[in-house]
Design a protein around this motif. Structure first.
Motif, PDB file in Angstrom:
ATOM      1  N   GLY A   1     -12.739  15.515  -1.974  1.00 31.36           N
ATOM      2  CA  GLY A   1     -11.729  15.429  -3.013  1.00 31.36           C
ATOM      3  C   GLY A   1     -10.620  16.450  -2.937  1.00 31.36           C
ATOM      4  N   TYR A   2     -10.351  17.026  -1.759  1.00 35.27           N
ATOM      5  CA  TYR A   2      -9.184  17.895  -1.653  1.00 35.27           C
ATOM      6  C   TYR A   2      -7.946  17.030  -1.907  1.00 35.27           C
ATOM      7  CZ  TYR A   2      -6.661  22.068  -0.025  1.00 35.27           C
ATOM      8  OH  TYR A   2      -5.885  23.194   0.042  1.00 35.27           O
ATOM      9  N   PRO A   3      -6.988  17.497  -2.661  1.00 37.15           N
ATOM     10  CA  PRO A   3      -5.870  16.634  -3.075  1.00 37.15           C
ATOM     11  C   PRO A   3      -5.152  16.000  -1.884  1.00 37.15           C
ATOM     12  CG  PRO A   3      -5.864  18.668  -4.339  1.00 37.15           C
ATOM     13  CD  PRO A   3      -6.901  18.845  -3.270  1.00 37.15           C
ATOM     14  N   SER A   4      -4.984  14.684  -1.940  1.00 44.88           N
ATOM     15  CA  SER A   4      -4.397  13.970  -0.800  1.00 44.88           C
ATOM     16  C   SER A   4      -2.926  14.291  -0.609  1.00 44.88           C
ATOM     17  CB  SER A   4      -4.598  12.463  -0.956  1.00 44.88           C
ATOM     18  OG  SER A   4      -3.997  11.985  -2.131  1.00 44.88           O
ATOM     19  N   TRP A   5      -2.236  14.773  -1.652  1.00 45.37           N
ATOM     20  CA  TRP A   5      -0.817  15.107  -1.480  1.00 45.37           C
ATOM     21  C   TRP A   5      -0.621  16.232  -0.470  1.00 45.37           C
ATOM     22  CZ3 TRP A   5       1.149  19.964  -2.230  1.00 45.37           C
ATOM     23  CH2 TRP A   5       0.421  20.853  -3.024  1.00 45.37           C
TER      24      TRP A   5
ATOM     25  N   TYR B   1       2.293  14.001  -7.427  1.00 45.41           N
ATOM     26  CA  TYR B   1       2.368  12.712  -6.754  1.00 45.41           C
ATOM     27  C   TYR B   1       3.627  11.986  -7.245  1.00 45.41           C
ATOM     28  CZ  TYR B   1      -2.438  13.449  -5.209  1.00 45.41           C
ATOM     29  OH  TYR B   1      -3.570  13.954  -4.625  1.00 45.41           O
ATOM     30  N   PRO B   2       4.750  12.147  -6.555  1.00 46.48           N
ATOM     31  CA  PRO B   2       6.005  11.572  -7.062  1.00 46.48           C
ATOM     32  C   PRO B   2       6.126  10.061  -6.890  1.00 46.48           C
ATOM     33  CG  PRO B   2       6.382  12.665  -4.960  1.00 46.48           C
ATOM     34  CD  PRO B   2       4.964  12.963  -5.353  1.00 46.48           C
TER      35      PRO B   2
ATOM     36  N   SER C   1       5.103  12.749   1.324  1.00 42.25           N
ATOM     37  CA  SER C   1       4.825  11.511   2.067  1.00 42.25           C
ATOM     38  C   SER C   1       4.405  11.829   3.498  1.00 42.25           C
ATOM     39  CB  SER C   1       6.047  10.585   2.057  1.00 42.25           C
ATOM     40  OG  SER C   1       7.133  11.139   2.774  1.00 42.25           O
ATOM     41  N   LYS C   2       4.981  12.870   4.091  1.00 42.62           N
ATOM     42  CA  LYS C   2       4.577  13.264   5.447  1.00 42.62           C
ATOM     43  C   LYS C   2       3.104  13.662   5.471  1.00 42.62           C
ATOM     44  CE  LYS C   2       8.901  13.173   6.702  1.00 42.62           C
ATOM     45  NZ  LYS C   2       9.296  12.687   5.365  1.00 42.62           N
ATOM     46  N   ASN C   3       2.723  14.472   4.501  1.00 42.04           N
ATOM     47  CA  ASN C   3       1.330  14.920   4.432  1.00 42.04           C
ATOM     48  C   ASN C   3       0.378  13.739   4.319  1.00 42.04           C
ATOM     49  OD1 ASN C   3       2.347  17.543   4.377  1.00 42.04           O
ATOM     50  ND2 ASN C   3       2.127  17.764   2.169  1.00 42.04           N
ATOM     51  N   MET C   4       0.708  12.803   3.438  1.00 45.24           N
ATOM     52  CA  MET C   4      -0.199  11.685   3.175  1.00 45.24           C
ATOM     53  C   MET C   4      -0.227  10.693   4.330  1.00 45.24           C
ATOM     54  SD  MET C   4       0.569  11.198  -0.923  1.00 45.24           S
ATOM     55  CE  MET C   4      -0.819  10.090  -1.238  1.00 45.24           C
ATOM     56  N   ILE C   5       0.926  10.421   4.941  1.00 41.98           N
ATOM     57  CA  ILE C   5       0.961   9.513   6.102  1.00 41.98           C
ATOM     58  C   ILE C   5       0.134  10.092   7.244  1.00 41.98           C
ATOM     59  CG2 ILE C   5       2.439   8.577   7.918  1.00 41.98           C
ATOM     60  CD1 ILE C   5       4.651   8.331   5.754  1.00 41.98           C
ATOM     61  N   LYS C   6       0.330  11.381   7.502  1.00 43.68           N
ATOM     62  CA  LYS C   6      -0.390  12.013   8.620  1.00 43.68           C
ATOM     63  C   LYS C   6      -1.898  11.959   8.399  1.00 43.68           C
ATOM     64  CE  LYS C   6      -0.789  16.265  11.315  1.00 43.68           C
ATOM     65  NZ  LYS C   6      -2.263  16.274  11.268  1.00 43.68           N
TER      66      LYS C   6
ATOM     67  N   PRO D   1       0.802  -1.228   0.000  1.00 48.00           N
ATOM     68  CA  PRO D   1       0.000   0.000   0.000  1.00 48.00           C
ATOM     69  C   PRO D   1       0.836   1.279   0.000  1.00 48.00           C
ATOM     70  CG  PRO D   1       0.090  -0.916   2.202  1.00 48.00           C
ATOM     71  CD  PRO D   1       0.842  -1.876   1.322  1.00 48.00           C
ATOM     72  N   GLU D   2       2.165   1.151  -0.111  1.00 47.37           N
ATOM     73  CA  GLU D   2       3.037   2.320   0.062  1.00 47.37           C
ATOM     74  C   GLU D   2       2.675   3.499  -0.834  1.00 47.37           C
ATOM     75  OE1 GLU D   2       5.718  -1.045   1.544  1.00 47.37           O
ATOM     76  OE2 GLU D   2       4.078  -0.781   0.134  1.00 47.37           O
ATOM     77  N   VAL D   3       2.308   3.219  -2.085  1.00 50.48           N
ATOM     78  CA  VAL D   3       2.038   4.309  -3.021  1.00 50.48           C
ATOM     79  C   VAL D   3       0.906   5.194  -2.521  1.00 50.48           C
ATOM     80  CG1 VAL D   3       0.404   2.985  -4.444  1.00 50.48           C
ATOM     81  CG2 VAL D   3       1.733   4.851  -5.472  1.00 50.48           C
ATOM     82  N   THR D   4      -0.038   4.638  -1.768  1.00 43.18           N
ATOM     83  CA  THR D   4      -1.160   5.425  -1.251  1.00 43.18           C
ATOM     84  C   THR D   4      -0.735   6.342  -0.122  1.00 43.18           C
ATOM     85  OG1 THR D   4      -1.828   3.725   0.360  1.00 43.18           O
ATOM     86  CG2 THR D   4      -2.762   3.568  -1.863  1.00 43.18           C
ATOM     87  N   LEU D   5       0.497   6.171   0.358  1.00 45.32           N
ATOM     88  CA  LEU D   5       1.036   7.036   1.409  1.00 45.32           C
ATOM     89  C   LEU D   5       2.229   7.847   0.895  1.00 45.32           C
ATOM     90  CD1 LEU D   5       0.905   4.564   4.443  1.00 45.32           C
ATOM     91  CD2 LEU D   5      -0.709   6.384   3.877  1.00 45.32           C
ATOM     92  N   GLY D   6       2.369   7.904  -0.427  1.00 45.75           N
ATOM     93  CA  GLY D   6       3.441   8.712  -1.004  1.00 45.75           C
ATOM     94  C   GLY D   6       4.802   8.053  -0.954  1.00 45.75           C
TER      95      GLY D   6
END
Length: 715
Positions: free
Chosen positions: A661-665, A251-252, A289-294, A139-144
């Motif tokens: 739908g606010y951008p998850s990044w 989304y890198p 990745s910090k933003n998405m993990i949090k 699932p890593e890609v979903t957390l950046g």
């Protein structure tokens, strides 16, 4: 040092390694595990001559939960060297395990996600319990992020570049055991734990000289390397598809996964692991990745773990009043969760049409093998379509999902109270104040808003709206229902539009206002896509229908004037009115809107937009277009926090990503402000620039100014 791996040596020479991190509910890939793994592999190498094989299993409910996200959250660009060194340590230990010279079997007795699957891939054979609760995947890609402990490299070498990317890496799929077997990630399925261990021992006996396929002489990656013409063509198409999906959004992780897979397939394994590690470190120490993990892990966990109290009677029987699209879908998710549902409409024929929605979803699930015919029939048997009000007698909860008209809703509430006087009543309204609707209820303290999002069967969020008189017990029972539906709740206080509808309205209005400024429609759509929104803003307006925001605007304006206030028109209002009144284009449901439609499918932007609203304004900076959308939603969210509509930062971030739908990044509307260059002061400074250029709506609210002055963050 805390040892996280238990060692048991058997008389048959088998070593059983049990993953068991003391004091944790799950095993995670952290510094303590890394040290334990290195020490364990050191011992395996030292005692190799007396070892016949190794079995790796877990003492936890899950096999291995993956990386330590709390530790990853703390990484900064200054930690690049430290992070790279720790990653190399883990990679080397797993590599030594698979080249031990003895057969190693992963006995997967629970979910193996991320780092857990990477550890299992470092074993020569993988056996998993046939338990539908078990998930296997990356699932890593979903957390950046990307799998950084050999996951990309080994998956590519086992399955081939294309199958690895499409089947496992780029979309973060989580597969059940049978599906993982079919897709080549595990080798055997076991009915129970005893059978799994027996199968592991039998495989070791039968394969004393086991090695990884890619360590054998002459091994070739399935499907070839990227220089193979057929694969090169496939990769070119895959890259184009990825670009189309990302639409230029920041989304890198997917790009890095594709690069690591392609580059790693052209070199030896050790070099490929180094390449993978560099991409992982870059992502792990970056901000996105910090933003998405949090947001997508910690904030979602916090929102989902709210207190639901004890001693409340369980909801066993639900009434859904209104069998339109939303009511039918709410009935489905309640029945799927095991509740009996009375689906009430004006006529039984209307209710039957509502139940047909569930029939369609379940038939598709059976066809895909996700649901059995027996499970489908059991769910459908729990939905009772009716046109008779008397059938609501005895329900524990009634969810109203009728047209957004207070008078109609009050009529429905009176009818419910006649036949089910003890039922908890909830409204699925998306905009009408709960306190106003509660005026039609004899027990307003037992009335609450449950705002579901469409499509209900897929959208993970429910906005729980507490009216002025809603009591704590009602709130807790509502939260209990949301948890039972396996959805994430946010709790907001009453206001017209609440949080989600109010904030998404600023986004859609901003996009339409750009049209009024003469900015080409295609440029507006491209800007919203590159900002990271899942749907371009004008396309989203068509989906919502233009008549809905106009009705909301008219009702809000009337309420504002009635309360003694002054209504301020928005630049978007005139565009929406002309689209509806002059051109008869109310949106997709009406067959025409900002886009043209053919057989219900969007075929392109309406060419008449240029003649009607201009489309020659090329002077507005493209970055401004992107930031106007992101900023206006963030600023409105601060106002919601300031006014007490939002009770927490977590609700703002989770609700904005999962609901509107606010951008998850970004990590959510308030995290976007935190992480903006220069923090809150930097955001305030640029908001003032936007206010000067485009209007006072971008002026920073007092709460934001005060927090910026104090050097605070939204936490």
């Amino acid at each position: 040092m805390v040892n996280t791996i238990r060692w048991e040596y058997g008389d048959d020479g088998l070593v059983l390694l049990t993953l068991d991190h003391p004091g944790r509910s799950a095993n995670v890939m952290n510094e303590e595990f890394g040290a334990s793994l290195v020490a364990t592999v050191d011992r395996l190498e030292a005692e190799r001559d007396r070892i016949t094989g190794v079995i790796v299993t877990s003492a936890k409910k899950t096999f291995f939960a993956g990386g330590d996200l709390a530790a990853l959250l703390r990484l900064t660009p200054a930690d690049v060297e430290t992070s790279a060194a720790e990653t190399r340590l883990l990679k080397n230990a797993v590599r030594r395990l698979e080249t031990l010279g003895r057969p190693v079997v992963a006995a997967i007795n629970g979910s193996a996600l991320g780092g857990g699957l990477e550890l299992a891939l470092g074993c020569h054979h993988r056996i998993v319990l046939d338990n539908p609760a078990i998930e296997i995947g990356f699932p890593e890609v979903t957390l950046g992020l990307l799998p950084g402990c050999g996951g990309v490299v080994r998956t590519v070498r086992l399955l081939g570049v294309a199958d690895a990317l499409v089947g496992w890496l780029l979309r973060g799929q989580r597969r059940r055991p049978q599906d993982a077997l079919a897709h080549g990630m595990v080798d055997e399925i076991a009915a129970d734990e005893a059978g799994m261990m027996d199968a592991a021992r039998a495989w070791i006996v039968a394969n004393p000289d086991a090695t990884q396929p890619y360590d054998r002489r002459g091994y070739k990656i399935p499907g070839g390397t990227p220089s193979t013409p057929a694969l090169a063509a496939q990769l070119a198409a895959m890259s184009a598809t990825l670009r189309k999906q990302l639409k230029g959004a920041p989304y890198p992780a997917p790009r890095s996964i594709l690069a690591a897979a392609v580059e790693g397939a052209q070199v030896d394994l050790d070099t490929a692991l180094t390449i993978e590690g560099r991409y992982f470190t870059e992502l792990a120490t970056g901000q996105i990745s910090k933003n998405m993990i949090k947001a997508l892990f910690f904030d979602v966990q916090t929102a989902g773990s709210r207190d639901i109290g004890t001693g409340h009677p369980p909801v066993r029987r639900v009434a859904v009043i209104g069998a339109g699209m939303m009511g039918a879908a709410i009935a489905y998710v309640c029945a799927r969760a095991g509740m009996r549902v009375v689906l009430k409409d004006v006529t039984v024929e209307g209710a039957l049409r509502g139940k047909a929605y569930s029939v369609g979803l379940l038939d598709k699930a059976v066809a895909r093998g996700v649901t059995t015919p027996e499970e489908r029939d059991a769910i459908l048997a729990r939905i009772q379509p009716t046109g008779d009000l008397a059938d609501l007698a005895g329900v524990d909860l009634a969810i109203e999902a009728v047209f957004e008209d207070p008078a109609l809703k009050h009529k429905v509430y009176a009818e419910i109270e006649q036949v089910a006087p003890d039922a908890l009543i909830a409204s699925n309204t998306s905009t009408l104040p709960i306190t106003v609707l509660a005026e039609g209820i004899s027990r307003p303290e037992e009335f609450i808003g449950l705002h579901f999002f469409s499509p209900v069967d897929k959208m993970p969020l429910v906005e729980v709206i507490r009216g002025e008189r809603t009591n704590e017990a009602t709130l807790q029972r509502a939260l209990g229902l949301v948890r039972r539906l396996r959805k994430t709740p946010i709790v907001v206080n009453d206001s017209r539009g609440f949080f989600t509808s109010r904030v998404i309205g600023t986004f859609t209005n901003e996009g339409v206002a750009m049209l009024a400024e003469g900015i080409p429609a295609s440029t507006i759509e491209q800007a919203s896509s590159q900002a990271g929104y899942p749907a371009p803003v004008l396309a989203l307006m068509d989906e919502l229908t233009l008549t809905l925001p106009r009705r909301i605007r008219q009702e809000t304006a009337a309420a504002t004037v009635a309360a003694g206030g002054t209504w301020q028109p928005h630049a978007a209002d005139a565009v929406i009115d002309r689209m509806i009144d002059d051109y008869g284009r109310p949106g997709r449901s009406g067959g025409a809107g900002f886009y043209d439609y053919r057989d219900g499918k969007r075929v392109g932007l309406w060419p008449g937009l240029r003649d009607s609203f201009g489309g020659t304004n090329l002077a507005t900076p493209f970055d401004d277009l992107k930031e106007r959308m992101l900023f206006i939603e963030a600023i409105e969210s601060v106002r919601c926090l300031e006014e007490g509509v939002l009770a927490s930062v977590v609700d703002a971030n989770v609700g904005s990503i999962l609901g509107i739908g606010y951008p998850s990044w970004t990590g959510g509307v308030l995290q976007y402000i935190n992480q903006y260059e220069g923090g809150l002061p930097g955001f305030v400074a640029h908001a003032r620039v936007l206010a000067e250029r485009y209007g006072d709506r971008f002026s920073p609210p007092p709460l934001l100014l005060a927090m910026a002055d104090r050097g605070e963050r939204f936490e």
